[in-house]
Design a protein around this motif. Structure first.
Motif, PDB file in Angstrom:
ATOM      1  N   ASP A 145       0.836  -1.220   0.000  1.00 52.27           N
ATOM      2  CA  ASP A 145       0.000   0.000   0.000  1.00 52.27           C
ATOM      3  C   ASP A 145       0.862   1.257   0.000  1.00 52.27           C
ATOM      4  O   ASP A 145       0.577   2.219  -0.723  1.00 52.27           O
ATOM      5  CB  ASP A 145      -0.932   0.023   1.214  1.00 52.27           C
ATOM      6  CG  ASP A 145      -2.166  -0.840   1.022  1.00 52.27           C
ATOM      7  OD1 ASP A 145      -2.590  -1.020  -0.133  1.00 52.27           O
ATOM      8  OD2 ASP A 145      -2.713  -1.310   2.036  1.00 52.27           O
ATOM      9  N   GLU A 146       1.907   1.253   0.800  1.00 51.15           N
ATOM     10  CA  GLU A 146       2.813   2.407   0.847  1.00 51.15           C
ATOM     11  C   GLU A 146       3.533   2.589  -0.490  1.00 51.15           C
ATOM     12  O   GLU A 146       3.707   3.715  -0.959  1.00 51.15           O
ATOM     13  CB  GLU A 146       3.830   2.229   1.975  1.00 51.15           C
ATOM     14  CG  GLU A 146       3.219   2.311   3.365  1.00 51.15           C
ATOM     15  CD  GLU A 146       4.160   1.858   4.475  1.00 51.15           C
ATOM     16  OE1 GLU A 146       3.918   2.254   5.629  1.00 51.15           O
ATOM     17  OE2 GLU A 146       5.126   1.118   4.193  1.00 51.15           O
ATOM     18  N   ALA A 147       3.932   1.479  -1.102  1.00 47.98           N
ATOM     19  CA  ALA A 147       4.605   1.560  -2.402  1.00 47.98           C
ATOM     20  C   ALA A 147       3.657   2.109  -3.473  1.00 47.98           C
ATOM     21  O   ALA A 147       4.066   2.915  -4.317  1.00 47.98           O
ATOM     22  CB  ALA A 147       5.140   0.193  -2.803  1.00 47.98           C
ATOM     23  N   ILE A 148       2.398   1.694  -3.430  1.00 43.01           N
ATOM     24  CA  ILE A 148       1.414   2.208  -4.389  1.00 43.01           C
ATOM     25  C   ILE A 148       1.239   3.715  -4.216  1.00 43.01           C
ATOM     26  O   ILE A 148       1.252   4.476  -5.191  1.00 43.01           O
ATOM     27  CB  ILE A 148       0.064   1.464  -4.245  1.00 43.01           C
ATOM     28  CG1 ILE A 148       0.199   0.026  -4.762  1.00 43.01           C
ATOM     29  CG2 ILE A 148      -1.053   2.202  -4.992  1.00 43.01           C
ATOM     30  CD1 ILE A 148      -0.998  -0.864  -4.449  1.00 43.01           C
ATOM     31  N   LYS A 149       1.089   4.156  -2.967  1.00 43.67           N
ATOM     32  CA  LYS A 149       0.943   5.598  -2.709  1.00 43.67           C
ATOM     33  C   LYS A 149       2.182   6.371  -3.162  1.00 43.67           C
ATOM     34  O   LYS A 149       2.064   7.448  -3.742  1.00 43.67           O
ATOM     35  CB  LYS A 149       0.669   5.841  -1.225  1.00 43.67           C
ATOM     36  CG  LYS A 149      -0.719   5.429  -0.813  1.00 43.67           C
ATOM     37  CD  LYS A 149      -0.949   5.605   0.667  1.00 43.67           C
ATOM     38  CE  LYS A 149      -2.318   5.054   1.037  1.00 43.67           C
ATOM     39  NZ  LYS A 149      -2.535   4.972   2.468  1.00 43.67           N
ATOM     40  N   ALA A 150       3.360   5.799  -2.922  1.00 40.30           N
ATOM     41  CA  ALA A 150       4.596   6.465  -3.353  1.00 40.30           C
ATOM     42  C   ALA A 150       4.640   6.579  -4.873  1.00 40.30           C
ATOM     43  O   ALA A 150       5.005   7.631  -5.415  1.00 40.30           O
ATOM     44  CB  ALA A 150       5.817   5.701  -2.832  1.00 40.30           C
ATOM     45  N   MET A 151       4.246   5.511  -5.575  1.00 35.06           N
ATOM     46  CA  MET A 151       4.249   5.556  -7.042  1.00 35.06           C
ATOM     47  C   MET A 151       3.217   6.555  -7.560  1.00 35.06           C
ATOM     48  O   MET A 151       3.457   7.236  -8.563  1.00 35.06           O
ATOM     49  CB  MET A 151       3.977   4.168  -7.631  1.00 35.06           C
ATOM     50  CG  MET A 151       5.166   3.218  -7.573  1.00 35.06           C
ATOM     51  SD  MET A 151       6.668   3.879  -8.342  1.00 35.06           S
ATOM     52  CE  MET A 151       6.136   4.209  -9.991  1.00 35.06           C
ATOM     53  N   GLN A 152       2.080   6.651  -6.894  1.00 31.42           N
ATOM     54  CA  GLN A 152       1.083   7.635  -7.309  1.00 31.42           C
ATOM     55  C   GLN A 152       1.625   9.050  -7.138  1.00 31.42           C
ATOM     56  O   GLN A 152       1.423   9.908  -8.004  1.00 31.42           O
ATOM     57  CB  GLN A 152      -0.210   7.447  -6.497  1.00 31.42           C
ATOM     58  CG  GLN A 152      -0.962   6.197  -6.884  1.00 31.42           C
ATOM     59  CD  GLN A 152      -2.105   5.871  -5.941  1.00 31.42           C
ATOM     60  OE1 GLN A 152      -2.093   6.221  -4.762  1.00 31.42           O
ATOM     61  NE2 GLN A 152      -3.102   5.165  -6.463  1.00 31.42           N
ATOM     62  N   ASN A 153       2.328   9.292  -6.044  1.00 29.66           N
ATOM     63  CA  ASN A 153       2.944  10.609  -5.836  1.00 29.66           C
ATOM     64  C   ASN A 153       4.033  10.888  -6.862  1.00 29.66           C
ATOM     65  O   ASN A 153       4.139  12.002  -7.382  1.00 29.66           O
ATOM     66  CB  ASN A 153       3.508  10.726  -4.417  1.00 29.66           C
ATOM     67  CG  ASN A 153       2.420  10.836  -3.371  1.00 29.66           C
ATOM     68  OD1 ASN A 153       1.314  11.272  -3.663  1.00 29.66           O
ATOM     69  ND2 ASN A 153       2.730  10.418  -2.157  1.00 29.66           N
ATOM     70  N   ILE A 154       4.840   9.871  -7.143  1.00 29.36           N
ATOM     71  CA  ILE A 154       5.892  10.031  -8.159  1.00 29.36           C
ATOM     72  C   ILE A 154       5.261  10.386  -9.501  1.00 29.36           C
ATOM     73  O   ILE A 154       5.735  11.276 -10.207  1.00 29.36           O
ATOM     74  CB  ILE A 154       6.753   8.752  -8.258  1.00 29.36           C
ATOM     75  CG1 ILE A 154       7.642   8.628  -7.017  1.00 29.36           C
ATOM     76  CG2 ILE A 154       7.588   8.730  -9.537  1.00 29.36           C
ATOM     77  CD1 ILE A 154       8.345   7.287  -6.873  1.00 29.36           C
ATOM     78  N   ASP A 155       4.173   9.694  -9.826  1.00 31.97           N
ATOM     79  CA  ASP A 155       3.493   9.957 -11.099  1.00 31.97           C
ATOM     80  C   ASP A 155       2.976  11.398 -11.143  1.00 31.97           C
ATOM     81  O   ASP A 155       3.123  12.086 -12.147  1.00 31.97           O
ATOM     82  CB  ASP A 155       2.350   8.966 -11.297  1.00 31.97           C
ATOM     83  CG  ASP A 155       1.696   9.093 -12.667  1.00 31.97           C
ATOM     84  OD1 ASP A 155       2.395   9.460 -13.632  1.00 31.97           O
ATOM     85  OD2 ASP A 155       0.490   8.816 -12.774  1.00 31.97           O
TER      86      ASP A 155
END
Length: 124
Positions: A4-14
């Motif tokens: 979940d944290e990795a998904i949120k981080a990737m969304q922020n990166i995007d």
């Protein structure tokens, strides 16, 4: 880091760092892969509404104290999931969903124990 944290981080990166279409696409692909991994590692039972939207598709049902396990095809017109295993045990009724049986999109470790038990009983 959790998935979940990795998904949120990737969304922020995007949102913050992706500039080109290919960078946006790469971020979306990474998020999709993380969600698929999450589903494989921690499958969640379908809701009855999700099950009803899967007419004609195969779902996996783990064995419970009240119900046999296996795999079946969703039949919305018949309000049930029809067993497609060998041997066939019958069906699971929609009106009993959640009261003893649940269905999953992913068969990760759900069908295997049932099949092993069937094979063992065939040997006896």
């Amino acid at each position: 880091m959790t998935i979940d944290e990795a998904i949120k981080a990737m969304q922020n990166i995007d949102l913050v760092l992706s500039v080109t279409d290919s960078e946006h696409e790469a971020a979306r692909m990474a998020i999709s892969a993380l969600r698929a991994q999450q589903e494989r590692e921690n499958p969640q039972p379908l809701t009855l509404e999700e099950l009803r939207r899967m007419d004609g598709e195969v779902v996996y049902i783990p064995e419970s104290e009240e119900y046999f396990g296996g795999m079946g095809i969703v039949s919305v017109s018949q309000e049930r999931v029809m067993d497609v295993g060998v041997p066939k045990f019958g069906y699971w009724l929609f009106r009993e969903y959640g009261e003893g049986w649940r269905a999953y999109r992913s068969q990760r470790n759900l069908l295997i124990p049932t099949m092993e038990r069937r094979k063992e009983s065939d040997r006896e």
